[in-house]
Design a protein around this motif. Structure first.
Motif, PDB file in Angstrom:
ATOM      1  N   THR A   1       0.827  -1.203   0.000  1.00 18.26           N
ATOM      2  CA  THR A   1       0.000   0.000   0.000  1.00 18.26           C
ATOM      3  C   THR A   1       0.859   1.250   0.000  1.00 18.26           C
ATOM      4  O   THR A   1       0.646   2.180  -0.771  1.00 18.26           O
ATOM      5  CB  THR A   1      -0.907   0.027   1.248  1.00 18.26           C
ATOM      6  N   SER A   2       1.860   1.271   0.859  1.00 20.63           N
ATOM      7  CA  SER A   2       2.678   2.472   1.007  1.00 20.63           C
ATOM      8  C   SER A   2       3.553   2.729  -0.212  1.00 20.63           C
ATOM      9  O   SER A   2       3.860   3.872  -0.533  1.00 20.63           O
ATOM     10  CB  SER A   2       3.565   2.357   2.252  1.00 20.63           C
ATOM     11  N   ARG A   3       3.964   1.681  -0.918  1.00 20.78           N
ATOM     12  CA  ARG A   3       4.903   1.869  -2.027  1.00 20.78           C
ATOM     13  C   ARG A   3       4.323   2.765  -3.123  1.00 20.78           C
ATOM     14  O   ARG A   3       5.055   3.492  -3.794  1.00 20.78           O
ATOM     15  CB  ARG A   3       5.289   0.521  -2.617  1.00 20.78           C
ATOM     16  N   ALA A   4       3.010   2.714  -3.302  1.00 26.45           N
ATOM     17  CA  ALA A   4       2.404   3.551  -4.328  1.00 26.45           C
ATOM     18  C   ALA A   4       2.568   5.028  -4.032  1.00 26.45           C
ATOM     19  O   ALA A   4       2.572   5.858  -4.936  1.00 26.45           O
ATOM     20  CB  ALA A   4       0.913   3.213  -4.461  1.00 26.45           C
ATOM     21  N   TRP A   5       2.722   5.374  -2.741  1.00 24.46           N
ATOM     22  CA  TRP A   5       2.777   6.789  -2.370  1.00 24.46           C
ATOM     23  C   TRP A   5       4.117   7.202  -1.777  1.00 24.46           C
ATOM     24  O   TRP A   5       4.356   8.387  -1.551  1.00 24.46           O
ATOM     25  CB  TRP A   5       1.657   7.096  -1.354  1.00 24.46           C
TER      26      TRP A   5
END
Length: 322
Positions: A53-57
């Motif tokens: 989830t965090s990698r996208a942002w």
């Protein structure tokens, strides 16, 4: 006559704030332990989902720093140095929040003879690439730690949508071009119940012809991930479910950056999918590297990771993660 006490000089104040070698060593060891705890979390369903989830942002950071950030601020979505936030008008942190510590590489220029000290006034060779000499901890701040409402100035993440309807513009064509460049042809047809299939021996990728464009593009990205993650050769030594986690995780990151949130329908919720730290770390590095490669070629530029766990271990004289 009463004298006004002198304010301490800036140099004196700085001297009082100097960290002793022992304190520095303790901080580095604490940071390394924090990193190892984060790697352990990758072996759980929740921990892996948080990473994807965090990698996208949080795409400007390496895997190690991503783990460090999530350990200290699990809700992080946009992490930058405070000086960068100040340039955008957000100069103060919320009361009770603390800066996030991450690793920053240190470089130095080397001479041909490392044992010879350069003479005073000698010029360094500008064409000689600096060498990595170690790492230091530096502070960064997440948008959620700032006063006011800075989120209003940030792009909102896409709302979760079901895999139906149209795919993001250019996603299918961009991914298809990358598959073609790898020497594979693409077909639409029966996949034996699966959404897609890659047959390495025939250099063929098949996507079901009865799914809507959104699902088709997501599946095509999944199959490209199988190719770029080198699953053709790793299949003999890596469990099939680990390869599927890698391919689906890459597809989740690419889809999210392109504006299609598919995480809730994609990441396997299987606790303990990785048996050990090395498996989790290796898969995580592979996923982030391949996702960034795909996105870079789709026109979503990605920052290159600056450090691996082995780099950190070597820089601080400690054994690598096992």
């Amino acid at each position: 006559m009463t004298r006004t006490p002198r304010r301490p000089s800036r140099a004196a104040a700085k001297a009082r704030r100097t960290v002793s070698p022992e304190e520095r060593a303790e901080r580095l060891e604490a940071a390394r332990e924090q990193l190892l705890e984060g790697v352990d979390k990758l072996m759980t369903a929740d921990g892996w989902q948080q990473l994807i989830t965090s990698r996208a942002w949080l795409r400007r950071y390496s895997l190690n720093n991503l783990i460090m950030i999530l350990q200290q601020c699990p809700e992080a979505t946009d992490v930058r140095p405070l000086s960068e936030w100040k340039r955008e008008g957000y100069g103060f942190m919320r009361k009770g929040t603390h800066k996030i510590k991450i690793w920053k590489p240190c470089f130095r220029r080397t001479s041909e003879d490392e044992n010879t000290k350069p003479t005073e006034g000698a010029e360094t060779d500008p064409d000689k690439a600096p060498a990595l000499s170690g790492f230091m901890l530096v502070p960064v701040v997440d948008v959620s730690q700032l006063q006011g409402d800075p989120r209003a100035a940030q792009p909102s993440p896409p709302e979760p949508i079901a895999l139906c309807g149209d795919a993001p513009r250019g996603l299918w064509d961009g991914v298809a071009a990358q598959i073609g460049a790898c020497g594979f042809r693409i077909e639409r047809g029966d996949c034996g119940g699966a959404f897609g299939r890659t047959v390495f021996s025939e250099r063929r990728v098949t996507v079901r012809d009865d799914v809507e464009p959104a699902q088709a593009a997501k599946t095509l990205t999944h199959e490209l991930a199988h190719i770029l993650c080198d699953h053709e050769t790793r299949l003999a030594t890596t469990p099939r479910h680990v390869l599927e986690v890698e391919a689906e995780s890459v597809a989740c990151i690419v889809a999210a950056v392109c504006g299609m949130d598919t995480l809730a329908y994609s990441v396997p919720y299987v606790a303990g999918w990785a048996a050990d730290r090395e498996t989790a770390r290796t898969s995580a590095e592979c996923v982030l590297r391949v996702a960034d490669r795909i996105l870079d070629r789709l026109g979503h530029a990605a920052a290159s990771p600056v450090a691996t766990l082995e780099d950190l271990a070597a820089a601080h004289g400690v054994p690598a993660v096992a």
